[in-house]
Design a protein around this motif. Sequence first.
Motif, PDB file in Angstrom:
ATOM      1  N   GLN A  32       0.824  -1.216   0.000  1.00  0.00           N
ATOM      2  CA  GLN A  32       0.000   0.000   0.000  1.00  0.00           C
ATOM      3  C   GLN A  32       0.855   1.263   0.000  1.00  0.00           C
ATOM      4  O   GLN A  32       0.389   2.328  -0.364  1.00  0.00           O
ATOM      5  CB  GLN A  32      -0.936   0.010   1.190  1.00  0.00           C
ATOM      6  N   TYR A  33       2.134   1.137   0.399  1.00  0.00           N
ATOM      7  CA  TYR A  33       3.032   2.282   0.418  1.00  0.00           C
ATOM      8  C   TYR A  33       3.753   2.403  -0.910  1.00  0.00           C
ATOM      9  O   TYR A  33       4.085   1.412  -1.550  1.00  0.00           O
ATOM     10  CB  TYR A  33       4.059   2.150   1.549  1.00  0.00           C
ATOM     11  N   ASP A  34       4.052   3.631  -1.308  1.00  0.00           N
ATOM     12  CA  ASP A  34       4.799   3.885  -2.533  1.00  0.00           C
ATOM     13  C   ASP A  34       6.282   3.695  -2.228  1.00  0.00           C
ATOM     14  O   ASP A  34       6.872   4.481  -1.479  1.00  0.00           O
ATOM     15  CB  ASP A  34       4.516   5.303  -3.023  1.00  0.00           C
ATOM     16  N   TYR A  35       6.878   2.655  -2.808  1.00  0.00           N
ATOM     17  CA  TYR A  35       8.270   2.303  -2.513  1.00  0.00           C
ATOM     18  C   TYR A  35       9.225   3.430  -2.886  1.00  0.00           C
ATOM     19  O   TYR A  35      10.193   3.681  -2.182  1.00  0.00           O
ATOM     20  CB  TYR A  35       8.665   1.020  -3.254  1.00  0.00           C
ATOM     21  N   LYS A  36       8.950   4.110  -3.989  1.00  0.00           N
ATOM     22  CA  LYS A  36       9.854   5.176  -4.430  1.00  0.00           C
ATOM     23  C   LYS A  36       9.841   6.348  -3.457  1.00  0.00           C
ATOM     24  O   LYS A  36      10.872   6.953  -3.194  1.00  0.00           O
ATOM     25  CB  LYS A  36       9.486   5.632  -5.842  1.00  0.00           C
ATOM     26  N   LYS A  37       8.676   6.660  -2.886  1.00  0.00           N
ATOM     27  CA  LYS A  37       8.609   7.756  -1.920  1.00  0.00           C
ATOM     28  C   LYS A  37       9.296   7.379  -0.610  1.00  0.00           C
ATOM     29  O   LYS A  37       9.969   8.206   0.008  1.00  0.00           O
ATOM     30  CB  LYS A  37       7.149   8.140  -1.653  1.00  0.00           C
ATOM     31  N   VAL A  38       9.123   6.125  -0.187  1.00  0.00           N
ATOM     32  CA  VAL A  38       9.801   5.651   1.030  1.00  0.00           C
ATOM     33  C   VAL A  38      11.309   5.706   0.825  1.00  0.00           C
ATOM     34  O   VAL A  38      12.056   6.196   1.677  1.00  0.00           O
ATOM     35  CB  VAL A  38       9.351   4.220   1.395  1.00  0.00           C
ATOM     36  N   LEU A  39      11.768   5.224  -0.334  1.00  0.00           N
ATOM     37  CA  LEU A  39      13.201   5.230  -0.629  1.00  0.00           C
ATOM     38  C   LEU A  39      13.741   6.653  -0.701  1.00  0.00           C
ATOM     39  O   LEU A  39      14.833   6.926  -0.185  1.00  0.00           O
ATOM     40  CB  LEU A  39      13.472   4.495  -1.940  1.00  0.00           C
ATOM     41  N   LYS A  40      12.985   7.557  -1.288  1.00  0.00           N
ATOM     42  CA  LYS A  40      13.431   8.947  -1.389  1.00  0.00           C
ATOM     43  C   LYS A  40      13.617   9.553   0.002  1.00  0.00           C
ATOM     44  O   LYS A  40      14.604  10.250   0.262  1.00  0.00           O
ATOM     45  CB  LYS A  40      12.419   9.764  -2.193  1.00  0.00           C
ATOM     46  N   ALA A  41      12.701   9.261   0.912  1.00  0.00           N
ATOM     47  CA  ALA A  41      12.815   9.767   2.280  1.00  0.00           C
ATOM     48  C   ALA A  41      14.017   9.144   2.992  1.00  0.00           C
ATOM     49  O   ALA A  41      14.759   9.844   3.705  1.00  0.00           O
ATOM     50  CB  ALA A  41      11.537   9.472   3.052  1.00  0.00           C
ATOM     51  N   LEU A  42      14.242   7.845   2.789  1.00  0.00           N
ATOM     52  CA  LEU A  42      15.391   7.167   3.401  1.00  0.00           C
ATOM     53  C   LEU A  42      16.700   7.746   2.873  1.00  0.00           C
ATOM     54  O   LEU A  42      17.630   8.003   3.643  1.00  0.00           O
ATOM     55  CB  LEU A  42      15.343   5.661   3.128  1.00  0.00           C
ATOM     56  N   LYS A  43      16.790   7.954   1.565  1.00  0.00           N
ATOM     57  CA  LYS A  43      18.010   8.488   0.964  1.00  0.00           C
ATOM     58  C   LYS A  43      18.311   9.889   1.488  1.00  0.00           C
ATOM     59  O   LYS A  43      19.457  10.212   1.782  1.00  0.00           O
ATOM     60  CB  LYS A  43      17.869   8.516  -0.564  1.00  0.00           C
ATOM     61  N   LYS A  44      17.273  10.688   1.617  1.00  0.00           N
ATOM     62  CA  LYS A  44      17.468  12.057   2.091  1.00  0.00           C
ATOM     63  C   LYS A  44      17.869  12.070   3.564  1.00  0.00           C
ATOM     64  O   LYS A  44      18.730  12.845   3.982  1.00  0.00           O
ATOM     65  CB  LYS A  44      16.192  12.860   1.882  1.00  0.00           C
ATOM     66  N   GLU A  45      17.262  11.198   4.352  1.00  0.00           N
ATOM     67  CA  GLU A  45      17.528  11.142   5.788  1.00  0.00           C
ATOM     68  C   GLU A  45      18.950  10.669   6.090  1.00  0.00           C
ATOM     69  O   GLU A  45      19.615  11.203   6.972  1.00  0.00           O
ATOM     70  CB  GLU A  45      16.518  10.198   6.453  1.00  0.00           C
ATOM     71  N   PHE A  46      19.430   9.663   5.351  1.00  0.00           N
ATOM     72  CA  PHE A  46      20.714   9.035   5.681  1.00  0.00           C
ATOM     73  C   PHE A  46      21.839   9.374   4.711  1.00  0.00           C
ATOM     74  O   PHE A  46      22.927   8.787   4.797  1.00  0.00           O
ATOM     75  CB  PHE A  46      20.552   7.519   5.770  1.00  0.00           C
ATOM     76  N   CYS A  47      21.600  10.285   3.768  1.00  0.00           N
ATOM     77  CA  CYS A  47      22.634  10.726   2.822  1.00  0.00           C
ATOM     78  C   CYS A  47      23.313   9.550   2.116  1.00  0.00           C
ATOM     79  O   CYS A  47      24.537   9.407   2.148  1.00  0.00           O
ATOM     80  CB  CYS A  47      23.678  11.590   3.526  1.00  0.00           C
ATOM     81  N   CYS A  48      22.510   8.702   1.504  1.00  0.00           N
ATOM     82  CA  CYS A  48      23.057   7.575   0.753  1.00  0.00           C
ATOM     83  C   CYS A  48      22.240   7.407  -0.525  1.00  0.00           C
ATOM     84  O   CYS A  48      21.173   7.991  -0.659  1.00  0.00           O
ATOM     85  CB  CYS A  48      23.009   6.286   1.582  1.00  0.00           C
ATOM     86  N   ASN A  49      22.753   6.624  -1.443  1.00  0.00           N
ATOM     87  CA  ASN A  49      22.034   6.362  -2.679  1.00  0.00           C
ATOM     88  C   ASN A  49      21.278   5.054  -2.540  1.00  0.00           C
ATOM     89  O   ASN A  49      21.579   4.242  -1.681  1.00  0.00           O
ATOM     90  CB  ASN A  49      23.009   6.303  -3.857  1.00  0.00           C
ATOM     91  N   GLY A  50      20.285   4.837  -3.397  1.00  0.00           N
ATOM     92  CA  GLY A  50      19.518   3.606  -3.329  1.00  0.00           C
ATOM     93  C   GLY A  50      18.653   3.433  -4.550  1.00  0.00           C
ATOM     94  O   GLY A  50      18.544   4.323  -5.392  1.00  0.00           O
ATOM     95  N   THR A  51      18.016   2.268  -4.626  1.00  0.00           N
ATOM     96  CA  THR A  51      17.159   1.949  -5.754  1.00  0.00           C
ATOM     97  C   THR A  51      16.101   0.936  -5.325  1.00  0.00           C
ATOM     98  O   THR A  51      16.246   0.272  -4.311  1.00  0.00           O
ATOM     99  CB  THR A  51      17.981   1.400  -6.938  1.00  0.00           C
ATOM    100  N   VAL A  52      15.041   0.834  -6.127  1.00  0.00           N
ATOM    101  CA  VAL A  52      14.016  -0.181  -5.928  1.00  0.00           C
ATOM    102  C   VAL A  52      14.259  -1.264  -6.969  1.00  0.00           C
ATOM    103  O   VAL A  52      14.289  -0.987  -8.167  1.00  0.00           O
ATOM    104  CB  VAL A  52      12.594   0.401  -6.094  1.00  0.00           C
ATOM    105  N   VAL A  53      14.454  -2.506  -6.507  1.00  0.00           N
ATOM    106  CA  VAL A  53      14.745  -3.624  -7.393  1.00  0.00           C
ATOM    107  C   VAL A  53      13.538  -4.558  -7.412  1.00  0.00           C
ATOM    108  O   VAL A  53      12.980  -4.885  -6.363  1.00  0.00           O
ATOM    109  CB  VAL A  53      15.996  -4.396  -6.905  1.00  0.00           C
ATOM    110  N   GLU A  54      13.129  -4.975  -8.596  1.00  0.00           N
ATOM    111  CA  GLU A  54      12.018  -5.916  -8.747  1.00  0.00           C
ATOM    112  C   GLU A  54      12.577  -7.330  -8.785  1.00  0.00           C
ATOM    113  O   GLU A  54      13.325  -7.683  -9.679  1.00  0.00           O
ATOM    114  CB  GLU A  54      11.246  -5.613 -10.034  1.00  0.00           C
TER     115      GLU A  54
END
Length: 106
Positions: free
Chosen positions: A46-68
């Motif tokens: 139900q959560y948007d993975y890209k928005k969660v990842l964007k918040a995590l990346k901004k909070e912890f100053c790291c890069n990331g991606t969503v993998v299927e």
Amino acid sequence: LDSIQLDLNADVAGTTDSDSSDAVHIRIQQRNGRKCLTTVQGIKEQYDYKKVLKALKKEFCCNGTVVEDPELGQVLQMQGDQRKNVAEFLTKAKLVRKDHIKVHGF
């Protein structure tokens, strides 16, 4: 990689089906040298993975991606060892209850 698979099997064998489906697994994968990846699996769809990842990346100053992944569904990947940070973030944001988070690795 084999140790990660053993951790997964141990957790699934020790819990009921309802617990394992609700659990969010946070793992670490060793790359080369000191480099590592943090993977997060099991966040509700139900959560948007890209928005969660964007918040995590901004909070912890790291890069990331969503993998299927064909077996696991969508998995979040982030650079570095972010296991504690991600667990705290998910509970503070009230995306997951603390007792549903399983941290694996080392």
